[in-house]
Scaffold this active site. Structure first.
Site, PDB file in Angstrom:
ATOM      1  N   GLU A   1       5.759  -3.095  -6.237  1.00 20.17           N
ATOM      2  CA  GLU A   1       4.343  -3.255  -6.592  1.00 20.17           C
ATOM      3  C   GLU A   1       4.121  -2.801  -8.046  1.00 20.17           C
ATOM      4  OE1 GLU A   1       0.970  -3.099  -3.523  1.00 20.17           O
ATOM      5  OE2 GLU A   1       0.657  -1.233  -4.599  1.00 20.17           O
TER       6      GLU A   1
ATOM      7  N   LYS B   1      -5.286 -11.961  -0.359  1.00 22.04           N
ATOM      8  CA  LYS B   1      -6.376 -11.271   0.375  1.00 22.04           C
ATOM      9  C   LYS B   1      -7.637 -12.117   0.329  1.00 22.04           C
ATOM     10  CE  LYS B   1      -5.534  -6.432  -0.915  1.00 22.04           C
ATOM     11  NZ  LYS B   1      -6.138  -5.300  -1.604  1.00 22.04           N
TER      12      LYS B   1
ATOM     13  N   GLY C   1      -2.449   4.274  -5.703  1.00 17.01           N
ATOM     14  CA  GLY C   1      -2.183   4.372  -4.266  1.00 17.01           C
ATOM     15  C   GLY C   1      -0.738   4.731  -3.965  1.00 17.01           C
ATOM     16  N   ARG C   2       0.194   4.046  -4.618  1.00 18.33           N
ATOM     17  CA  ARG C   2       1.616   4.271  -4.302  1.00 18.33           C
ATOM     18  C   ARG C   2       2.157   5.548  -4.928  1.00 18.33           C
ATOM     19  NH1 ARG C   2       0.495  -0.132  -7.208  1.00 18.33           N
ATOM     20  NH2 ARG C   2       1.306  -0.365  -9.309  1.00 18.33           N
TER      21      ARG C   2
ATOM     22  N   GLU D   1      -7.859  -4.115   6.454  1.00 24.47           N
ATOM     23  CA  GLU D   1      -6.980  -3.633   7.527  1.00 24.47           C
ATOM     24  C   GLU D   1      -7.403  -2.231   7.964  1.00 24.47           C
ATOM     25  OE1 GLU D   1      -5.934  -4.946   4.680  1.00 24.47           O
ATOM     26  OE2 GLU D   1      -4.157  -6.203   4.956  1.00 24.47           O
TER      27      GLU D   1
ATOM     28  N   HIS E   1      26.758  -1.560   9.593  1.00 25.67           N
ATOM     29  CA  HIS E   1      27.032  -2.511  10.669  1.00 25.67           C
ATOM     30  C   HIS E   1      26.051  -3.680  10.643  1.00 25.67           C
ATOM     31  CE1 HIS E   1      29.970   0.272  12.372  1.00 25.67           C
ATOM     32  NE2 HIS E   1      29.152   1.206  11.897  1.00 25.67           N
TER      33      HIS E   1
ATOM     34  N   LYS F   1      -8.047   4.473  -0.757  1.00 24.26           N
ATOM     35  CA  LYS F   1      -8.528   4.787  -2.105  1.00 24.26           C
ATOM     36  C   LYS F   1      -9.865   4.083  -2.350  1.00 24.26           C
ATOM     37  CE  LYS F   1      -7.154   4.496  -6.933  1.00 24.26           C
ATOM     38  NZ  LYS F   1      -6.114   4.211  -7.896  1.00 24.26           N
TER      39      LYS F   1
HETATM   40  O1  F6P Z   1      -1.847  -3.847  -1.282  1.00 28.51           O
HETATM   41  C1  F6P Z   1      -2.524  -3.416  -2.396  1.00 28.51           C
HETATM   42  C2  F6P Z   1      -3.056  -2.037  -2.300  1.00 28.51           C
HETATM   43  O2  F6P Z   1      -4.126  -1.969  -3.171  1.00 28.51           O
HETATM   44  C3  F6P Z   1      -2.038  -0.967  -2.585  1.00 28.51           C
HETATM   45  O3  F6P Z   1      -1.793  -0.776  -3.914  1.00 28.51           O
HETATM   46  C4  F6P Z   1      -2.663   0.204  -1.913  1.00 28.51           C
HETATM   47  O4  F6P Z   1      -1.743   1.226  -1.762  1.00 28.51           O
HETATM   48  C5  F6P Z   1      -3.119  -0.422  -0.628  1.00 28.51           C
HETATM   49  O5  F6P Z   1      -3.533  -1.718  -0.994  1.00 28.51           O
HETATM   50  C6  F6P Z   1      -4.213   0.290   0.087  1.00 28.51           C
HETATM   51  O6  F6P Z   1      -5.382   0.391  -0.672  1.00 28.51           O
HETATM   52  P1  F6P Z   1      -6.513   1.418  -0.307  1.00 28.51           P
HETATM   53  O7  F6P Z   1      -5.935   2.783  -0.358  1.00 28.51           O
HETATM   54  O8  F6P Z   1      -7.594   1.217  -1.311  1.00 28.51           O
HETATM   55  O9  F6P Z   1      -6.994   1.094   1.092  1.00 28.51           O
END
Ligand code: F6P
Length: 546
Positions: free
Chosen positions: A353, A512, A267-268, A213, A384, A207
């Site tokens: 979240e 972060k 995002g979620r 990452e 189990h 987003k």
């Molecule tokens: O971990 C926080 C967060 O902002 C989430 O809400 C989101 O889904 C994820 O990181 C990834 O963010 P982005 O889509 O901006 O890379």
């Protein structure tokens, strides 16, 4: 300023009702009311919710429904659907429902109807996914792109990952889909080592397009592709999904290859947007649209149905009942479907979240409990592993059992055994086994008096442990859409009751930021301004890496 919900009349009534009701046995409630199951079962098309195995009676539901009045839930639902900026801390509308607004009724944000843009992106998803699936959009060397790699994390990974797994029966058999989320180099290596660059399409989903990452993983994948096919191949093998065109261009992806979404999609809550491109590529646009249709059916139900028959509202209220009055902090989701095994993982982000907050919309620290620890896994596997605690542990864990009546794999009698187990768990948790019953069983099994006296306490199950059973006819794109939207709205209702902003995620920022301070220290500079534990740990890791 709103009065805190725990000072409301409905809350107080629930608190005193709890004191009176807490020892009530569900077994007795079933015995007293032969229609209990019928009374506490709701239906929307092929989705059924049996919530009769909860520690509730009609008064509980009446008082819980009063909570919805205290918080003006009806009005809040309308505010969300109609594009009001209910994400208060970020001053944003919350319009994942517009992404599946199949009626195409106008939805306005800042006076602008957002539906034309949403429809435009849907058309782009359709034409691109079809071009790839039918081999019209080819790789740089002219080969069909059959390996899809979704690079993203959190909401840019979990929805597509869960849905592609859940809908594997609908996935194109000559395509594979892979997900890279973790920054751990193994995540990239595990995927890339299996793939042929000439047939691989990368979708970089972020987003913000600033997530370390995702950008690090995307860079590694880009280099892997360039090493094999040269720089010019990037345009044919990389697309982006983002709200941030500038950063996409900076990264080196042509914005013609970018699928847009908007800051009114969290995002979620984003798998219904272009974030779901990998889903559309794998199951085809027709099926992707069926998933939107299913979510839309749940949206309409949620928006228009009286709260006492409203599936997401009832689920939310039950969660509030256990969380705030029984003091229960956990909730398990157990799909009896192998393909739904990642649903609990997806719901962890969605729920935790969204509602893991301790400051309310009046900027005040909250004095009641919010959020729940969500966990789970596929039945029967989890029977189990952690079910011992659920049956006989000292804490109570309310459960949602998700049970598709028909399987895509009706091999032998597998599915009947699976179903029998699903239904037996709810029954066992509710009825338990008295010591008298345990003694009778041990006697029947020919155990001696000493053995019986030794074992009877261990063989006793207290029972009275709550569960919901959500039955769907079959797991399809449509019913998956319904299920996910059902949980989205459950989370929304709880956020409204707890008076929190369910649509920001500021709690993920601090860690972060501190990681960015530590990174150069790991590379060489001396640790500064940490507590002694963190300083020691940085030095320890550095010395071990020498
Ligand atoms: O971990 C926080 C967060 O902002 C989430 O809400 C989101 O889904 C994820 O990181 C990834 O963010 P982005 O889509 O901006 O890379």
């Amino acid at each position: 300023m709103n009065k805190s919900i725990n000072k409301s009349t409905a809350w107080k009534k629930l608190a005193s009702h709890y004191r009176w009701h807490k020892n009530e046995q569900m077994k007795d409630l079933f015995a007293k009311d032969p229609k209990r199951a019928e009374k506490y079962t709701l239906q929307l098309e092929d989705l059924y919710l049996d919530y009769s195995k909860n520690r509730i009676d009609s008064k509980t539901i009446r008082y819980l429904l009063k909570l919805t009045q205290e918080v003006n839930l009806k009005q809040k639902i309308e505010a969300m659907f109609s594009g009001a900026k209910i994400n208060q801390t970020e001053n944003r509308a919350v319009l994942h429902t517009a992404l599946r607004n199949r009626q195409n009724t106008p939805v306005f944000v800042d006076g602008k109807n957002v539906m034309p843009e949403i429809n435009h992106v849907l058309l782009r998803i359709k034409s691109f996914s079809e071009a790839v699936r039918f081999g019209k959009f080819k790789g740089a060397t002219g080969k069909k792109l059959t390996n899809i790699v979704n690079i993203g994390i959190g909401g840019s990974d979990l929805g597509p990952f869960m849905a592609v797994t859940a809908l594997k029966e609908y996935c194109s058999k000559d395509m594979t889909c892979h997900f890279i989320s973790n920054i751990d180099g193994s995540a990239c290596d595990d995927v890339l080592s299996k793939l042929d660059p000439e047939k691989t399409l990368f979708i970089v989903v972020s987003k913000t397009f600033t997530t370390i990452e995702t950008l690090t993983n995307a860079k590694t994948c880009r280099q892997w592709l360039v090493d094999a096919l040269g720089e010019d191949a990037v345009a044919k093998h990389f697309v982006a999904v983002s709200t941030n065109a500038e950063e996409v261009a900076k990264f080196g992806i042509n914005t013609d290859n970018m699928f847009e979404f908007w800051d009114f999609v969290g995002g979620r809550y984003s798998m219904w947007s272009a974030v779901g491109l990998s889903i559309a590529l794998m199951i085809g646009m027709e099926n992707f649209e069926k998933m939107l249709d299913g979510a839309n059916a749940m949206d309409i139900h949620f928006r228009n149905t009286d709260f006492k028959e409203n599936i997401p509202v009832i689920l939310a209220l039950l969660g509030v009942w256990y969380n705030n009055f029984f003091g229960i902090k956990t909730h398990a989701v157990i799909p009896y479907d192998q393909d739904l095994r990642f649903l609990p993982k997806y719901l962890q982000q969605l729920d935790m979240e969204s509602n893991g907050k301790s400051v309310d919309l009046n900027k005040k620290f909250i004095k009641y409990s919010t959020g729940q620890v969500i966990f789970g896994g596929a039945g029967t596997d989890v029977q189990h592993s952690f079910f011992q605690l659920i049956h006989q542990g000292t804490q109570i864990v309310p459960i949602d059992f998700i049970v598709p009546a028909i399987s895509h794999n009706e091999i032998g009698n597998h599915h009947e055994i699976l179903l029998a187990n699903a239904l037996a768990q709810g029954e066992a948790l509710m009825t338990g086994k008295t010591t008298k019953q345990a003694v009778a069983e041990l006697t029947k099994a020919g155990k001696s008096k000493e053995e019986i006296s030794q074992l009877k306490a261990y063989k006793t199950f207290q029972g009275n442990r709550p569960s919901n059973t959500i039955v769907i006819k079959q797991l399809t794109p449509y019913t998956l859409g319904m299920l996910v939207a059902m949980y989205e709205h459950k989370v929304f209702v709880q956020g409204i009751i707890w008076n929190i902003d369910s649509f920001d995620q500021m709690g993920v920022e601090l860690g972060k930021k501190l990681a960015l301070n530590i990174l150069p220290e790991l590379k060489g500079s001396s640790p500064v301004s940490h507590d002694s534990s963190t300083t020691n740990l940085i030095n320890l890791v550095k010395s071990l890496r020498k």
